[in-house]
Design a protein around this motif. Structure first.
Motif, mmCIF file in Angstrom:
data_model
loop_
_atom_site.group_PDB
_atom_site.id
_atom_site.type_symbol
_atom_site.label_atom_id
_atom_site.label_comp_id
_atom_site.label_asym_id
_atom_site.label_seq_id
_atom_site.Cartn_x
_atom_site.Cartn_y
_atom_site.Cartn_z
ATOM 1 N N SER A 185 0.839 -1.206 0.000
ATOM 2 C CA SER A 185 0.000 0.000 0.000
ATOM 3 C C SER A 185 0.869 1.250 0.000
ATOM 4 N N GLY A 186 0.230 2.363 -0.318
ATOM 5 C CA GLY A 186 0.908 3.652 -0.240
ATOM 6 C C GLY A 186 1.148 4.058 1.203
ATOM 7 N N THR A 187 0.229 3.684 2.062
ATOM 8 C CA THR A 187 0.390 3.996 3.486
ATOM 9 C C THR A 187 1.638 3.307 4.034
ATOM 10 N N SER B 209 -5.344 16.702 2.993
ATOM 11 C CA SER B 209 -4.856 15.518 2.295
ATOM 12 C C SER B 209 -5.723 14.341 2.696
ATOM 13 N N PHE B 210 -5.469 13.198 2.043
ATOM 14 C CA PHE B 210 -6.088 11.968 2.513
ATOM 15 C C PHE B 210 -5.491 11.647 3.892
ATOM 16 N N ALA C 111 -4.257 9.190 5.323
ATOM 17 C CA ALA C 111 -3.057 8.348 5.423
ATOM 18 C C ALA C 111 -1.761 9.151 5.463
ATOM 19 N N SER C 112 -1.758 10.373 4.907
ATOM 20 C CA SER C 112 -0.539 11.193 4.943
ATOM 21 C C SER C 112 -0.095 11.410 6.386
ATOM 22 N N VAL D 254 2.561 16.747 -0.038
ATOM 23 C CA VAL D 254 1.645 15.859 -0.768
ATOM 24 C C VAL D 254 1.372 16.465 -2.147
ATOM 25 N N ASP E 244 4.718 12.510 -0.716
ATOM 26 C CA ASP E 244 3.518 11.681 -0.813
ATOM 27 C C ASP E 244 3.049 11.829 -2.257
ATOM 28 N N CYS F 245 1.263 9.638 -3.876
ATOM 29 C CA CYS F 245 0.210 8.627 -4.057
ATOM 30 C C CYS F 245 -0.831 9.025 -5.092
ATOM 31 N N GLN F 246 -0.890 10.323 -5.454
ATOM 32 C CA GLN F 246 -1.833 10.763 -6.483
ATOM 33 C C GLN F 246 -1.098 11.315 -7.711
ATOM 34 N N SER G 233 0.930 5.019 -4.213
ATOM 35 C CA SER G 233 -0.146 4.057 -3.970
ATOM 36 C C SER G 233 -0.641 3.552 -5.320
ATOM 37 N N LYS H 152 -6.374 4.922 -8.358
ATOM 38 C CA LYS H 152 -5.295 5.875 -8.666
ATOM 39 C C LYS H 152 -4.985 5.846 -10.170
#
Ligand SMILES: *Cc1c(COP(=O)(O)O)cnc(C)c1O
Length: 366
Positions: free
Chosen positions: A59-61, A85-86, A88-89, A131, A157, A159-160, A181, A186
């Motif tokens: 996972s990205g987390t 942010s999401f 998880a950041s 992020v 981060d 992830c996006q 992620s 994504k």
């Protein structure tokens, strides 16, 4: 006309033959965890991001948490990230025992406001996690300059932001390490959970390879207390098929974004797109007054939208008592105005036109 927010089936239909064959190869070899498909993807994704190392994870987390842990960050340390942010950041920081410290975002692009970093730095600060929200890289020169001055590490981060770039350099190569992620929604999505770290630091890459595998390099010898956070073989196979198509998918997203920018009514305000960056355009997010009514109107016309994110990190119940309302006014104000319009490579211009028309109709009736 129904306009879904995201259509994962449309993409699968376009690559079904290749994906099915790649998955069958994994099943035939029973290479369920790690294995050749993951190794091949790691090599390709490192090249794609212009980095020396990619470590495939689940996972990205996990990618964020392992970057911190591999650098000795943990109990009592502070790591700075952004309120919009999401979750998880910040969650990744908490997971490894460190304390998330937040700063507000910028009004024009919704990204971390680097001018607020210095006042958030304390003697306990070890790292900053900017992020690349919605696909657009944060102002990395500003973040890296401050980090250098205060001897802090910087982890993206990303992830996006698969395929984004900043001043011509790919996201994932802009700091001490980066987290990606591959959650299905994504830009580069697996068919389950997956993530990766990219870095030029060989020691970090080696440590993260160990941490993902119970702290071991050699089977049944555990040099560290780690985790089980490896990438599945099936995910590696899916990602290996998709990666060569990512650039063209991102081009389509950017073309749709340009269409939106040209055709949206002027009360629908997109975020700034900076000239020195190329966004991966993960989400096309606008700001509108009366957001809930706008969203309802679009839903009534069959147009699905999202909100990224309805509650800023500092007001999440899990962090009750750490911050209060009013701490990050820009993020708070935005949370009530953000609206994510349909955005994915297979979305047609006709569907985007329908969305623009529905927004214009709402404006005219108001
Ligand atoms: C998706 C995402 C994550 C977490 O990734 P997972 O693979 O779901 O663990 C972290 N940060 C941001 C900004 C994300 O969008």
């Amino acid at each position: 006309m129904k306009v879904p927010f995201l259509d994962l089936q449309a993409q699968y239909r376009s690559i079904k033959t290749e994906v099915d064959a790649a998955m069958a190869r994994v099943l035939d070899a029973s290479a369920y965890v790690g294995g050749p498909a993951v190794l091949a993807f790691e090599k390709d994704f490192a090249a794609f991001t212009g980095t020396a190392h990619c470590v495939g994870l689940n996972s990205g987390t996990a990618a964020l948490a392992l970057l911190l842990q591999a650098n000795g960050i943990g109990d009592g340390d502070e790591v700075i990230t952004v309120a919009n942010s999401f979750f998880a950041s910040a969650e990744a920081i908490s997971e490894i025992g460190a304390v998330p410290v937040l700063v507000d975002c910028r009004e024009d692009d919704a990204l971390i406001d680097a001018s607020l970093l210095e006042e958030a730095i304390t003697p306990k600060t070890k790292a900053i996690i900017p992020v690349h929200l919605y696909g657009q890289p944060a102002d990395m020169d500003a973040v890296n300059d401050i980090a250098e001055k205060h001897e802090l590490l910087v982890f993206e981060d990303a992830c996006q932001a698969h395929g984004a770039s900043y001043k011509g350099r790919p996201a994932g190569s802009l700091a001490d390490g980066a987290a990606f992620s591959f959650y299905p929604g994504k830009n580069l999505g697996a068919y389950g959970d997956a993530g990766a770290v990219t870095t030029n630091d060989e020691v970090d890459a080696t440590t993260i390879r160990m941490l993902r595998e119970h702290g071991s390099m050699v089977k049944y010898t555990h040099e560290l207390v780690g985790w089980n956070e490896r990438m599945d073989g099936l995910q590696g196979a899916v990602l290996g098929v998709k990666l060569p198509l990512l650039a063209q998918w991102n081009d389509k997203r950017r073309a749709l974004a340009a269409y939106y920018r040209k055709n949206l009514p002027e009360w629908v305000v997109p975020f700034a797109a900076h000239d020195d960056r190329v966004s991966a355009m993960h989400l096309f997010v606008v700001r509108v007054q009366d957001r809930d009514a706008v969203q309802k109107h679009l839903a009534e016309h069959g147009i699905q939208t999202g909100i990224h994110y309805p509650v800023p990190i500092h007001l999440q119940p899990a962090y009750d008592g750490m911050w209060k309302q009013g701490n990050f006014p820009v993020a708070e104000k935005m949370a009530g105005e953000l609206l994510s319009l349909p955005m994915y490579a297979e979305l047609t211009e006709e569907a985007a036109a329908e969305t623009c028309a529905a927004l214009k109709a709402f404006g005219a009736a108001r």
